[in-house]
Scaffold this motif. Structure first.
Motif, short mmCIF file in Angstrom:
data_model
loop_
_atom_site.label_atom_id
_atom_site.label_comp_id
_atom_site.label_asym_id
_atom_site.label_seq_id
_atom_site.Cartn_x
_atom_site.Cartn_y
_atom_site.Cartn_z
N ALA A 133 0.83 -1.21 0.00
CA ALA A 133 0.00 0.00 0.00
C ALA A 133 0.86 1.26 0.00
O ALA A 133 0.59 2.22 -0.72
CB ALA A 133 -0.93 0.00 1.21
N VAL A 134 1.93 1.27 0.80
CA VAL A 134 2.82 2.43 0.85
C VAL A 134 3.54 2.60 -0.49
O VAL A 134 3.69 3.71 -1.01
CB VAL A 134 3.83 2.29 1.99
N SER A 135 3.98 1.49 -1.08
CA SER A 135 4.67 1.55 -2.37
C SER A 135 3.74 2.09 -3.47
O SER A 135 4.16 2.91 -4.29
CB SER A 135 5.18 0.15 -2.76
N ASN A 136 2.48 1.65 -3.46
CA ASN A 136 1.52 2.14 -4.45
C ASN A 136 1.29 3.64 -4.30
O ASN A 136 1.15 4.36 -5.29
CB ASN A 136 0.20 1.39 -4.31
N TYR A 137 1.25 4.12 -3.06
CA TYR A 137 1.04 5.56 -2.85
C TYR A 137 2.27 6.36 -3.29
O TYR A 137 2.13 7.44 -3.87
CB TYR A 137 0.75 5.84 -1.38
N GLN A 138 3.46 5.82 -3.03
CA GLN A 138 4.68 6.54 -3.43
C GLN A 138 4.74 6.71 -4.95
O GLN A 138 5.27 7.71 -5.44
CB GLN A 138 5.91 5.78 -2.95
N LEU B 227 8.97 -2.00 11.61
CA LEU B 227 8.45 -1.83 10.25
C LEU B 227 7.36 -0.76 10.22
O LEU B 227 7.30 0.04 9.28
CB LEU B 227 7.89 -3.17 9.76
N LYS B 228 6.51 -0.74 11.23
CA LYS B 228 5.42 0.24 11.28
C LYS B 228 5.98 1.66 11.32
O LYS B 228 5.50 2.54 10.59
CB LYS B 228 4.55 -0.02 12.51
N ASP B 229 6.98 1.89 12.14
CA ASP B 229 7.60 3.22 12.22
C ASP B 229 8.22 3.62 10.88
O ASP B 229 8.11 4.77 10.43
CB ASP B 229 8.67 3.24 13.32
N SER B 230 8.90 2.67 10.25
CA SER B 230 9.54 2.96 8.96
C SER B 230 8.52 3.31 7.89
O SER B 230 8.70 4.27 7.12
CB SER B 230 10.36 1.74 8.51
N LEU B 231 7.42 2.55 7.83
CA LEU B 231 6.39 2.82 6.82
C LEU B 231 5.70 4.15 7.06
O LEU B 231 5.36 4.87 6.12
CB LEU B 231 5.36 1.68 6.82
N ASN B 232 5.49 4.50 8.34
CA ASN B 232 4.88 5.79 8.65
C ASN B 232 5.77 6.94 8.19
O ASN B 232 5.28 7.96 7.67
CB ASN B 232 4.62 5.90 10.15
N LYS B 233 7.09 6.81 8.36
CA LYS B 233 8.01 7.85 7.92
C LYS B 233 7.99 7.97 6.39
O LYS B 233 7.98 9.09 5.85
CB LYS B 233 9.42 7.52 8.39
N GLN B 234 8.00 6.83 5.70
CA GLN B 234 7.95 6.87 4.24
C GLN B 234 6.67 7.53 3.75
O GLN B 234 6.68 8.33 2.81
CB GLN B 234 8.05 5.44 3.69
N LEU B 235 5.56 7.20 4.41
CA LEU B 235 4.27 7.76 4.02
C LEU B 235 4.25 9.27 4.23
O LEU B 235 3.79 10.03 3.37
CB LEU B 235 3.16 7.10 4.83
N ALA B 236 4.78 9.72 5.38
CA ALA B 236 4.81 11.15 5.68
C ALA B 236 5.69 11.91 4.69
O ALA B 236 5.35 13.01 4.25
CB ALA B 236 5.31 11.37 7.11
N THR B 237 6.84 11.32 4.34
CA THR B 237 7.75 11.96 3.39
C THR B 237 7.09 12.14 2.01
O THR B 237 7.15 13.21 1.40
CB THR B 237 9.03 11.14 3.23
N SER B 238 6.44 11.09 1.53
CA SER B 238 5.78 11.16 0.23
C SER B 238 4.61 12.14 0.26
O SER B 238 4.38 12.86 -0.72
CB SER B 238 5.27 9.76 -0.17
N LYS B 239 3.89 12.19 1.38
CA LYS B 239 2.77 13.12 1.50
C LYS B 239 3.27 14.56 1.44
O LYS B 239 2.67 15.42 0.78
CB LYS B 239 2.05 12.88 2.83
#
Length: 358
Positions: free
Chosen positions: A130-135, A162-174
């Motif tokens: 899901a995170v990859s698709n959003y990026q 993993l949860k912390d890492s995905l949240n950071k990636q999501l915030a960066t892309s947003k």
């Protein structure tokens, strides 16, 4: 005491009979004693065999109990490893170890734990996807919400990293998507203002050109009138020439009239230049009239400089657009370079960008 009962008073015959009886009695007692002893020995042997069998059974039971505890401990250890590092290999090792566990309740608990690990792996993979698709499509708000929901399902303590890492990636892309949106909005506003400014300039230029053309027409008319007047004046001078002067061989040169038309500079157009010369030479009486010459319009407008903003991927320009101003081209380049698409391309490709005259 009865004398007959005393063996000393017995006759020889009685003593023989008594001795025989005594022997029989003693033999019977001995046999009884021996039989009793044999029976006791047999019972002791049976008891010993029974005790030995019991000991063997107890030993086997203890061995089985220890083996069961060992198998349970191995399974628990492998399950812990599978939870921390849920690879296919680790999960398979845990499942194989559970097959050795005999206790039904313990085995059921271990099987449920394996199911939990598999569900954990499934949730983690869904969150990563899901995170990859959003990026890849950071402007899509539906994909952003889907990624948020997938991450929220990672409730296990083993998934915290993993949860912390995905949240950071999501915030960066947003943030990148929001910045790109703001840049695009600014660019649109700038383009609208520039377009309005150019439209006003074009309207002003059109109005000025029309005014100058009218002025040139009026000036040309005035110049032509002046020429005509000069011609008329020249004719009068010619008419004033004396026939006597011609006969005497003298010369009379009529006045030369030159009128230069007004020059008008506007919108790159040069005004008409009108010249008129009248010459009268005595004797032959020749008359020459040169009407004014009119120079064509000269266009002195210089072409407007435009600018190209471009972004290349691996040396090939994939994004480019032409603008009227340098600032517009630079804004376009900044917005494109900071977009989620170009940022993702930058992980695996060479990105270059710049602005140059069109």
């Amino acid at each position: 005491m009865n004398k007959n009962l005393n063996p000393l008073n017995w006759t020889k015959k009685q003593q023989i009979i008594g001795g025989a009886v005594a022997i029989v009695l003693i033999g019977g007692a001995t046999i009884g004693i021996v039989n009793h002893a044999n029976h006791q020995a047999k019972e002791r042997k049976i008891e010993a065999l029974k005790n030995k069998k019991i000991k063997l059974c107890n030993a086997r039971a203890e061995k089985a109990r220890k083996l069961e505890k060992s198998n349970e401990a191995d399974s628990k250890k492998l399950l812990d490893i599978a939870e921390k590092t849920p690879t296919d290999k680790n999960i398979k090792l845990a499942e194989d170890s559970i097959l050795k566990v005999k206790n039904a309740e313990v085995k059921k608990a271990f099987d449920n734990q394996v199911v939990g690990i598999k569900n954990l792996v499934k949730s983690e993979n869904e969150a990563k996807t899901a995170v990859s698709n959003y990026q890849k499509d950071a402007m899509n708000q539906n994909k952003y919400k889907t990624a948020q929901q997938a991450i929220s399902k990672l409730t296990s303590s083993y998934s915290k990293g993993l949860k912390d890492s995905l949240n950071k990636q999501l915030a960066t892309s947003k943030k990148q998507a929001d910045d790109a949106t703001k840049a695009q909005q600014s660019k649109s506003e700038s383009d609208s203002k520039a377009k309005a400014t150019n439209t006003n300039k074009e309207q002003s230029a059109s109005t000025g050109s029309a005014t100058n053309n009218n002025a040139n027409v009026d000036s040309g008319t005035d110049s032509q009138s002046t020429v005509n007047n000069d011609v008329a004046s020249g004719s009068n001078s010619y008419g004033g020439g004396s026939q006597n002067n011609y006969s005497q061989g003298g010369s009379n040169t009529s006045q030369n009239n030159t009128n230069s038309g007004s020059s008008n500079q506007g919108q790159g157009n040069s005004g008409q230049n009108n010249s008129n010369t009248n010459t009268n030479t005595g004797g032959n009486g020749s008359n020459t009239n040169n009407n004014g010459s009119n120079g064509g319009n000269n266009n002195n407008n210089q072409p407007q400089t435009r600018y190209v903003g471009w972004v290349s991927v691996d040396g090939v320009r994939r994004y480019s657009q032409t603008f009227n101003t340098l600032g517009e081209a630079q804004s376009y380049v900044d917005a494109t370079v900071n977009s989620a698409e170009v940022i993702n391309l930058g992980f695996e490709h060479s990105i270059r960008y710049g602005v140059e005259p069109a």
